[in-house]
Structures are given as C-alpha cells and as structure tokens.
Motif scaffolding. Structure first.
Motif, PDB file in Angstrom:
ATOM      1  N   PHE A 182       0.515  -1.206  -0.061  1.00 33.80           N
ATOM      2  CA  PHE A 182       0.103   0.065  -0.064  1.00 33.80           C
ATOM      3  C   PHE A 182       1.038   1.317  -0.015  1.00 33.80           C
ATOM      4  O   PHE A 182       0.212   2.441   0.270  1.00 33.80           O
ATOM      5  N   THR A 183       2.146   1.166  -0.216  1.00 36.53           N
ATOM      6  CA  THR A 183       3.204   2.260  -0.142  1.00 36.53           C
ATOM      7  C   THR A 183       3.595   2.647  -1.725  1.00 36.53           C
ATOM      8  O   THR A 183       3.079   1.833  -2.671  1.00 36.53           O
ATOM      9  N   VAL A 189       0.030   5.067  -0.291  1.00 38.18           N
ATOM     10  CA  VAL A 189      -0.774   5.528  -1.613  1.00 38.18           C
ATOM     11  C   VAL A 189      -1.916   4.842  -1.893  1.00 38.18           C
ATOM     12  O   VAL A 189      -2.587   4.834  -2.834  1.00 38.18           O
ATOM     13  N   GLY A 190      -2.426   3.927  -0.834  1.00 40.59           N
ATOM     14  CA  GLY A 190      -3.765   3.369  -1.004  1.00 40.59           C
ATOM     15  C   GLY A 190      -3.422   2.063  -2.186  1.00 40.59           C
ATOM     16  O   GLY A 190      -2.348   1.159  -1.945  1.00 40.59           O
ATOM     17  N   PHE A 191      -4.505   1.997  -2.949  1.00 40.12           N
ATOM     18  CA  PHE A 191      -4.575   0.910  -3.852  1.00 40.12           C
ATOM     19  C   PHE A 191      -3.646   1.061  -5.146  1.00 40.12           C
ATOM     20  O   PHE A 191      -3.874   0.430  -6.035  1.00 40.12           O
ATOM     21  N   ASP A 192      -2.740   2.114  -5.232  1.00 40.26           N
ATOM     22  CA  ASP A 192      -2.182   2.429  -6.207  1.00 40.26           C
ATOM     23  C   ASP A 192      -1.481   1.241  -6.901  1.00 40.26           C
ATOM     24  O   ASP A 192      -1.371   1.128  -8.332  1.00 40.26           O
ATOM     25  N   ILE A 242       8.827  -2.367  -5.917  1.00 43.54           N
ATOM     26  CA  ILE A 242       8.725  -3.221  -4.586  1.00 43.54           C
ATOM     27  C   ILE A 242       7.264  -3.265  -4.202  1.00 43.54           C
ATOM     28  O   ILE A 242       6.604  -4.352  -4.054  1.00 43.54           O
ATOM     29  N   ALA A 243       6.704  -2.152  -4.195  1.00 45.21           N
ATOM     30  CA  ALA A 243       5.050  -2.324  -3.947  1.00 45.21           C
ATOM     31  C   ALA A 243       4.284  -2.866  -4.934  1.00 45.21           C
ATOM     32  O   ALA A 243       3.578  -3.683  -4.237  1.00 45.21           O
TER      33      ALA A 243
END
Lengths: 313, 370, 420
Positions: free
Chosen positions: A61-62, A73-76, A283-284
């Motif tokens: 979620f980052t 950043v939520g579900f980006d 990584i996100a």
C-alpha cells in the motif's frame, strides 16, 4: 519429553520429603516446559512468516520503489499491477498451469499406481524410477526439458535426423503453446510422487472389497471408479493440496526452462513478483502481487483447513 | 436357483509350489459344505477357484452341467461373504446390498423390493442408511450376508466369515447362517479353520491338509470314523487320543499292548478288527476323550466294556464334567468324564471304562484308519 | 545525535592530527561490490586491485555473479537496508540515479575537479555519472551498442559482403539462408531484443531524433514518429533471418554461433568482442565489427561505473578518492578496456594498443558527439528507470515474439511505460 518425564518422576518421589516450594517449582516446570521448548520454533516461524506477510501487505500500500518507503498511496500498486498486461498473462498462465498440472498429475499418478498395484514384477525398481524425477531440483528438470523441447537440440532434431523431416515440436518457442511445455515438465516431475501417494492409498484398500465387487459382477474400471476412488479421496485431497502449493510457488522451473519467454508468454505470478520487486525497482507492485498470490492460495486452502478442523473434532 | 458342483482333478500351482493336488469333489444341490483344515491347507485357494478369482492350473469345474472352469467371477452367478466382510466403505448399507443388482441393471423398483426383502430377513431394516464404519462387527456381517443374498445366486461362498467376531457373536451368527441356509436352501460352500463351526454347520465336511482332501463325510462320520490320524486329531476338542500300541491277543480276546512296553497300564481290550491283524503288528489306538466313563456308569454302557486304570496327572472339575489328563506310556491321554456319575476321585490312579467298539485303529505307517 | 557524532569525530581528529600529518594519511581498505567474475573481467579488475595496492589501499572483493548485475543489486539492497554499505559498487547508469535519489551516494566533485573529469569525459557520459550536478560515480569504460559482428570467412565463402543498408541486410540474409547458414544469430531475451530494436530505431530516417525524444527526454508523443513504426517493422521482419531456436539464448551463445560459422552475423554491442578475442580471432581478418546500416556516425553507449557510498570516516573517504582517481588514469583505462572489449572512457587515453574495432568506436564516438547522436543505450539500463525499462521490454518482446501484436499495441505499451 525426557525432561518432562524425569521431572514427573522426581515430583512423585519427592512429594513427601521436599519442601513445598520445590514442589511447586516442579509443577510449574512440568506445565510450562513443553510450551517453553516450543517457543523458539514458534518465535522463528512467527517472525519469518507472519511478520513478513504483514510487512509485505503494508509495503503493497506504499509507493515503495527500489527500497521500502512508507508513503502510503492506497491501492495504487494494485491498480498499476492489474493495468499491466503482463500480470494478466501471469494470472492466466497460473490458472492454465495449475489446473492442468494438478489434474493430469493426479490422473497419471493414479493410473501408474493402479498399474503398479497389479502385482507387477520389479515393482520396487519401477517405483524408484517413477519417483526419481521428484528428487531432481526443478532447475535441473527445467534445463533438461528446455533441451528436449528445443527444436534445434531436442526431440524435433532427433526426429529430423531419423528421417522424419516433417516432424514439428516447437511449442517452447511458440508464445501460445510454451506454457504447456512447462506443464509437461512439471507433470513429469511430480506424477511419480503422486503415484507413490496413491499406491500407499491403494495398499490400504482391503483387497477383498475389490474381489467382492468382482463377484458382484462389476468390471475393473467400474470398481476403481465407484469403489476404490472414493476410498482414495483423502489421498487425492492431500495430493491436490501439495500439488496446488507447488504450482502457485512455481518459480525455478520457469526460470530454468523458459525464463518467462518467449517474450513474457510464460510469466507466472512468482516470476512477476520477482521481476517487479528485484529487477524493476517496484517493490510495492511486487508486494501487491505477493498479497494476491497469498489470497488465492488461502482461498484454495480454506476448504482443506475446514475439513481438517472438522475431522479434528 | 441352486446348483450342483462337480470338481474334477483340480490342480493349482503357484510357480514351483503346488497348493492343490488333484482335487475331486462333488456337491449336491442345496448342500451346506464346509471346507475345513489348518491354515495353508488349500481350502481358501479351492474357494477362490470355485468363485473364479483364481484360475486352476489344471482340471475342470462344473456348476450343474455348465463348465465354468474359465468363466470370470461375474458370469458364475455366485455370491461370497468375506472374512473382513468387504463392505464398500463409501456406500450405505442400502447401496452395498443393491450394488450387485445395479451392476446387473435391475430396475430401481425391483431393487428396492429386493433390499427390503433381504433386510427384513436379516433384521437390518434400521441400518439401511448407515455406512459400514458406523456399525458393529455383527451388523456388518449381517449386511455382508444380505449383499450376498440379494442377488439370489445359485451358490453361496463363505470365506471364514466369523473369525473376526467375538465368541458370543460367533455363536449367534453361526445360528443365523444355519437359519438362512435352511430358509433358502442354496448350495453353500463355507471355509473355516474352526472345527466346531464345521461340525455344527455342515451337511458335508471336507477336511483338507496340504492340498489334499483327507476325508469327505457328514459331521458324524468325520467325528466317529476319521479317515486318518490327521482328521482324528484335527476334529474334536480336545482331540482324539492317539496311543501307539502292538496287537496282542490274550486268551483269544483281541487287545493291544501299549508301546513302549511296560509301565501302567500295558494292555487294553479291543474289538476284533474288521481287517485281520496279526499279533505283534503295530497300530495306533484312537479313543475320543468323552468315550471314557467313571466305573459307576457301567450300567449305562451296553455290550462289551473294557476297563483301564490310568495314573492321574491333572484333574480339572468343570462343573458338568471332569477333564482329566494322564500319561500312558509317554503318550498324553485326556478324558472327559461326567461329573454326575462319579465322586471326586482321589489317589494316584483312576479306573475308567470304555467300549472297545468305539475305539478307532490306525495304521502307523500310512496313518489311515484300519 | 548526528551532530554530536560529528563533534566527537572532530575532537578525535583534532587529537590525532599531528599523528596523521606524520604518517601520510594511511587510507582504509575498499570493499567493492561487482559482478565481473568471468575470465577477462576478473583479470581486468585485478589490474585495479594492483594499482590500488601500490597506493596503499587494500582490496576486499565482494563479487556477486549472475543476472547481469541483478543478483548483485539484490545483495546490495540488503547490505544497505542493514546499514552496512560497501565502499563502492558497480552500477549501471539508472541504478546510480536511483541510489542518488535515496541520498546514499557520496559526492566525488573534489577528485573530479582535481583530475579534470569534465575535460576528459564526453559530456553524455558526464551526465550519467552525475546526480544533481555532482559526480557520484566513476565511469570505467564505453561500450557501443550499434554493432554488427560478422564472420568474414562465411561471408566471403558465399561471395557476400557486409550489408550497409537494410535492403542489403535482407538480400544477404536471404542468400545465406538458402546456403544453409543462419543469417543472424539472436538471443531471445528481452534485453537483447530491446538492444536490437534501439539500434534499428537510430538507423532509420528520423530515428536518432525519435530515440532522443523517447528515451532521453521521455516524451511519449515520439512514438507517433514514422521512424518508430518503421523500426518496429524491420525489427519483426528480421526474425525471418534468425534460426527458430533463439528463445532464451544467452548473448554469448549467439556470438559463439558467429565464431563457429554456424551463423554469419550478430547484432550486439561490443561486449561481443571479448568472445572473439577469447577465441583468438583477429578483427578485420576473421571477423568484422561494423555499425548497423546508416549508423556509422551514431553511437548508443553503455558504460560500467562505480558509485561510492557515503563513508563514515576520513580514511574510507580517502580510499574512495584514490580509487576514483585510479580508475580514470590511463594505465588502468588501457589495461582494463583492452581486456573488456570496450574503449577507454577517458578520451585522453591513446588507443595505440587497441584494435580496429576500438578505433572504429572512438571515431564513431567523436562523430556522434559532434552531431549530438551520442546517446545512452536504453537496453542496458542507461536511459530510463528500471520500471519504465521493464514495461518497454515487455512491449517490445511481446511484439517481437507474437506476430498478432500490432504496432499500436507497442505504442500504447510505451506510452504506459513512460507513465511509470
């Protein structure tokens, strides 16, 4: 356990002669020693598995790129991941791969087990031969099958050299068929293992049941289908769970055999995750794909756990 | 509905091992035949050959006039009850019973009728929706019988069906089997190693040993006139006493000197054998333990009576009878004496009576009855 | 905490200063992460080791082989996360950028000024060695991407010469194919396909400009240039000149096919030269290195460089500076690049001992620098960040391997990629 036992012995003999405090201590150790001795294992698996699952979830979620960052950043990342065509390919591939791999390994393993159960001569040797692929690393399996399928090295060339100039086996270089070469290699690797499981299951079936059914007038295929197969249900279930998790975490076979190619036609969620987390500095997104994999694996395992727990009761 | 079975020169070998040697046997329709013998005698192999799970190496097998030697089991129209019951674990009792009917494509309505009939007969109506794992051994045994009966086969086969049950249930199920047979009168072959079952169930007993049939006969014949020392010692509990002896007539009275010579007693009276035996020839004397009597029972015995004084080894009062063991010239002899007829004996020896005509004589060379 | 720590260091330094002055500032050892483990490369790194030893700097080798640096990167990340970075690490340009963004690299401006890096390095290369206007990495070499490697004997045997236009490429290729020779040896890995494409792109009309806008300026509208579509067309058509077994093949195996004469040509950067050298072949005699059609004066480069991590003590800093200086000195430049197959990044180094390919490269470099077509290779992580690069690789490799993928889909893929 030896500790617990000896303590019990001491506690019993010492009850009369030792002061009360010592007694209480022994009771305490007896109660806590088993738990205490399990604690390190619990701690290690707790951190090595669950803490990192949570961490991965947080990272997804980052906006982490090369290194973990905690700017949420939520579900980006999930959105970005689902937007890439490559994830779609990986997801489709794992569905094709897992379903074919599990279904065919089970069927083939069962068939081999049934054949081997007919009091074949040299059964031990055959069993070893069939089981042997399981002892190979998936990397080795992948390399060998890459050679076999390579049109310029393997079967196609062999057939060509034998004079069958029209023989074609170019699946591995065909983007729409390459995934099936992985399925074949993986089945080769594990159907022997399934066979051994099934064979153990078959050996547990009372032979007189089959004889009774024969006398009752049923044909052998009907007997296996109607009577033996239901008896193997627990074995089939365990085998499915084992094969299922092998399928989901499949990574080394893809890397060794096609490296995701041609193009990214044989990408899988695990290789997708690796590419994004470690090669593309996203990584996100990699974490997001791990969480999706975990979710799917959990969905598949829930029935298993449910049955285990119900049986436990 | 019921068939005669004719077995001719049946032989079965596994590699170098011959399990059945030239077996000949005919069974009449409706007979209850028990194959009995120690384990490894070939009785189960013979059963397998009859049901078709095993192919004979040589010889022929006929049901009535039909040659079934090479027919697969399902074409033989037979049913079998197994030692382990062999119920299909994933099916309910109803499904178990109707499995064979379903395989034979019997319509549903008829199947239901048949299941009901069998269930009523065996008193298992309340179990129809249970699975084998939810039933006791006796219940499973009934279901196994029900499954066999539902098909109305021309031959029933039982493979040691009672050996997994406890003693009490065994007796109960034995009666049940006997009752069922009297009801349906289907030719039945029953394999057991338990001679009590054999004696109590059979119309005809076939005693087997090492792949050979030893004797075929009614229970009474087998018991009273064993064909050889093996049958004599295998059937009956405790077994028939077998005492080595040498023919020796005293004053024209037939009798035998017990071997080795000397000791107490050393001579017993016998009936003159049918086949002439010269003095000095060796023989084996067989006397059933229950043929011995307290001297007080003399009035109850008719005809010729012989007397014998035996040293007492052990004397066990069992309420209705005394079981008494003695060593006669090195051979162990047991006797079952009616407790009502005698006072508790004391002293070192006991005087008993027996009727010489109830004594069997065997040839020590061939061990066959003389 | 930090300022306190610094204060302590200063105090300690103050006490130690007289001693330092007397002992000529003994430098610390350097621990260097790199992935140069193959024969020629290891020998090249040995040269650096010796040079440093002469200057009193010890060497701790931290080699992580495999994955063209991606394994090394993974190891590096874990060292950084553990707060224990090596002194220096081999990096490609985009990695330098990323680590710079993380604020973990140390500035080398001092040593750069001392040694006139601005004067000896081509401007395009200065750009990738700098972050935020400061030098944070030392470039080691210059590789050229837009080369055709050909087996001279094979071409001569069939009466063919090295093609200089795309039409000739296809004509020569066709002739070779009929003669039973694989015209182009290709390795079917995404980066190799990307490299093939980038070189085709700069070879077509309007290509260099499109390349600059797309990969240097990251202007997504450049995909609408006709050059982009034209390059894609040639890119896919070249497949007809390759053997069918290229999927997953490593580049050096493809080079091997040219060396043995199984194939006639390979489109590959000059890292391929090392393989020819290792096979004892002579440029201009046994093999030829020729820029792709119409790219004699264009130059897509890639360089290896060493980035330095922020050191905690003066001794390490000193060692870093010695290492940075030594890397660009002619002795090392010559020794290293002779072994590696690339050309010196220090333009003042004479090419006296170098072969014709290297001279060709230097010429191309100068010409390209003059007409502003000296550009970083995107296939070797010189131009765009890994995320963008990866997405572009996906689009290209998918197009190349799957004939049902359209040019428009690649365009859309690139536009998407540049949004990463």
């Amino acid at each position: 356990m030896p500790f617990a036992n000896s303590n019990k012995g001491v506690a019993a003999t010492a009850a009369t002669s030792l002061p009360a405090s010592t007694n209480r201590y022994l009771g305490w150790s007896e109660r806590w020693l088993p738990k205490l001795s399990l604690f390190p294992t619990l701690l290690v698996s707790g951190t090595a598995i669950y803490v990192f699952i949570v961490w991965t979830g947080v990272l997804s979620f980052t906006g982490s790129r090369m290194l973990p960052r905690y700017n949420f950043v939520g579900f980006d990342s999930y959105r970005a991941m689902f937007a890439t065509e490559r994830f779609g390919v990986a997801a489709t591939n794992i569905v094709i791969y897992a379903s074919l791999y599990i279904a065919i390994s089970l069927a083939l393993g069962l068939l081999l087990a049934i054949l081997l159960d007919q009091k074949v001569r040299g059964e031990g040797l055959l069993r070893m031969i069939f089981l042997f692929p399981m002892s190979l690393s998936l990397i080795v399996t992948g390399v060998v099958w890459r050679w076999i399928f390579n049109p310029g090295l393997g079967l196609e060339k062999f057939a060509y050299d034998m004079g069958f100039v029209d023989f074609k086996l170019d699946w591995i270089i065909n983007p729409s068929l390459a995934i099936y070469t992985l399925v074949i290699a993986a089945i080769w690797q594990s159907s022997g293992f399934v066979m051994v499981l099934m064979l153990a299951g078959l050996r547990g079936v009372d032979g007189s049941i089959i004889r009774a059914a024969q006398i009752d007038g049923a044909s052998m295929p009907y007997i296996y289908w109607k009577i033996v197969l239901p008896l193997l249900a627990p074995v089939i279930f365990s085998a499915t769970v084992i094969l299922g998790h092998l399928a989901i975490k499949n990574f080394d076979l893809v890397v060794a055999m096609t490296n995701g190619g041609p193009g990214y036609a044989t990408d899988m969620p695990a290789t997708f995750m690796y590419a994004y987390s470690f090669e593309r500095s996203q990584i996100a997104v990699g974490a997001a794909s791990s969480i999706i994999m975990l979710g799917v694996a959990t969905l598949l395992l829930v029935p298993y756990l449910y049955i285990q727990i119900r049986r436990g009761r | 509905m019921t068939a005669a079975i004719t077995i001719k020169s049946l032989r079965k070998t596994f590699g170098a091992l011959t399990v059945l040697h030239e077996v000949d046997l005919s069974i009449e329709p409706g007979q209850f035949v028990v194959l009995v013998g120690p384990s490894g005698c070939g009785k189960s192999t013979l059963l397998d050959c009859i049901c078709g799970l095993s192919q004979p190496t040589a010889g022929s097998l006929h049901f009535d006039d039909q040659d079934v030697t090479n027919l697969p089991p399902r074409e033989r129209d037979i049913a079998m009850v197994f030692q382990s019951y062999a119920l299909y674990p994933s099916m309910t009792v109803r499904q178990n019973i109707e499995f064979g009917l379903k395989v034979r494509k019997m319509p549903k309505a008829e199947r239901d009728k048949e299941v009901t009939r069998v269930a009523t007969l065996l008193k298992i109506e309340h179990l129809l929706d249970r699975r084998p794992s939810q039933m006791s051994g006796g219940q499973r045994q009934r279901v196994a019988m029900g499954r066999a009966m539902a098909r109305r086969p021309r031959i029933f086969l039982f493979d040691e069906p009672l050996s997994n049950l406890d003693a009490k249930l065994r007796v109960e199920m034995r009666h049940e089997i006997k009752r069922m047979h009297q009801l349906v009168r289907t030719t039945t072959i029953y394999v057991t190693h338990d001679q009590v079952e054999a004696l109590s169930l059979a119309d005809v007993i076939v005693v087997m040993k090492e792949g050979h049939i030893q004797q075929v006969g009614t229970p009474q014949e087998i018991y009273d006139k064993p064909a050889n020392t093996f049958v004599a010692s295998f059937m009956g509990s405790p077994p028939m006493n077998l005492i080595p002896a040498r023919m020796k007539r005293r004053d024209g009275v037939a009798g035998a000197e017990l071997l080795p010579a000397g000791g107490l007693p050393n001579w017993i009276k016998l009936q003159e054998p049918a086949k002439p035996i010269a003095d000095g020839e060796e023989l084996i004397i067989g006397i059933r333990p229950e043929e011995f009597h307290f001297t007080s029972e003399r009035p109850l015995l008719d005809g010729d009576v012989a007397e014998l004084t035996l040293p007492i080894n052990v004397l066990e009062p069992l309420g209705s009878e005394y079981v008494f063991t003695s060593t006669v010239n090195g051979a162990e002899v047991s006797a079952r004496l009616n407790a009502k007829s005698g006072p508790h004996p004391d002293g070192d020896t006991l005087q008993v009576l027996f009727e010489p005509r109830r004594v069997c004589l065997f040839d020590p060379g061939t061990s066959n009855r003389l | 905490m930090r300022s306190l720590g610094k204060l302590k260091t200063l105090l300690l330094l103050g006490m130690a200063l007289p001693a330092v002055a007397m002992s000529q500032a003994r430098a610390a050892d350097v621990e260097v992460l790199h992935w140069w483990t193959s024969g020629g490369e290891a020998a090249a790194i040995g040269v650096l080791k010796e040079q440093l030893a002469e200057q009193g700097v010890g060497w701790t080798d931290f080699a992580v082989a495999g994955g063209a640096g991606s394994s090394a990167l993974t190891v590096l990340k874990s060292r950084i996360l553990a707060g224990n970075p090596p002194t220096a690490a081999q990096m490609l340009a985009q990695a330098v950028r990323e680590w710079g963004q993380e604020g973990l690299l140390t500035t080398l401006d001092e040593v750069a000024a001392e040694n006139d890096w601005d004067g000896i390095l081509p401007e395009a290369i200065q750009n990738i060695a700098k972050f935020d206007g400061s030098y944070v990495a030392v470039p080691v070499n210059i590789h050229r991407s837009n080369y055709i490697w050909s087996n001279s004997k094979v071409l001569a045997e069939h009466g063919l010469s090295i093609p200089t236009t795309w039409d000739e490429v296809f004509a020569v290729g066709e002739a070779l194919r009929k003669a039973g020779v694989v015209p182009i040896a290709h390795g079917g890995q995404p980066w190799q396909e990307a490299m093939l494409f980038e070189n085709i792109l700069i070879s077509v009309d309007g290509g260099p400009e499109t390349y600059r806008r797309l990969f240097v300026e990251r202007d997504a509208t450049a995909v609408e240039n006709p050059a982009f579509a034209e390059a894609l067309d040639i890119f896919r058509r070249l497949k007809s000149l390759m053997d069918p077994n290229f999927a997953g093949r490593d580049w050096n195996l493809a080079t091997g096919m040219v060396i043995t004469g199984e194939a006639a040509m390979q489109f590959m950067g000059d890292n391929a030269k090392g393989e020819f050298v290792a096979a004892n072949l002579k440029p201009g005699v046994d093999y030829a290195c020729t820029p792709l059609p119409n790219t004699q004066d264009d130059f897509l480069f890639y360089t290896d460089s060493f980035a330095m991590f922020e050191a905690t003590n003066e001794e390490s800093k000193k060692a870093q500076q010695i290492m940075a200086k030594t890397i660009l000195e002619p002795i090392f430049q010559e020794a290293f690049n002779l072994r590696k197959g690339s050309i010196p990044v220090n333009q003042k180094v004479s090419l006296e001992k170098f072969d014709s390919c290297a001279l060709n490269s230097r010429e191309g470099l100068e010409a390209a620098a003059a007409q502003n077509t000296l550009m970083p290779s995107f296939a070797i992580s010189m131009a765009v960040p890994p995320a963008v690069e990866g997405a572009m690789f996906d689009a290209l490799t998918n197009y190349f391997n799957n004939d049902s993928v359209t040019v428009d889909e690649v365009k859309a893929g690139f536009v998407n990629a540049l949004r990463q």
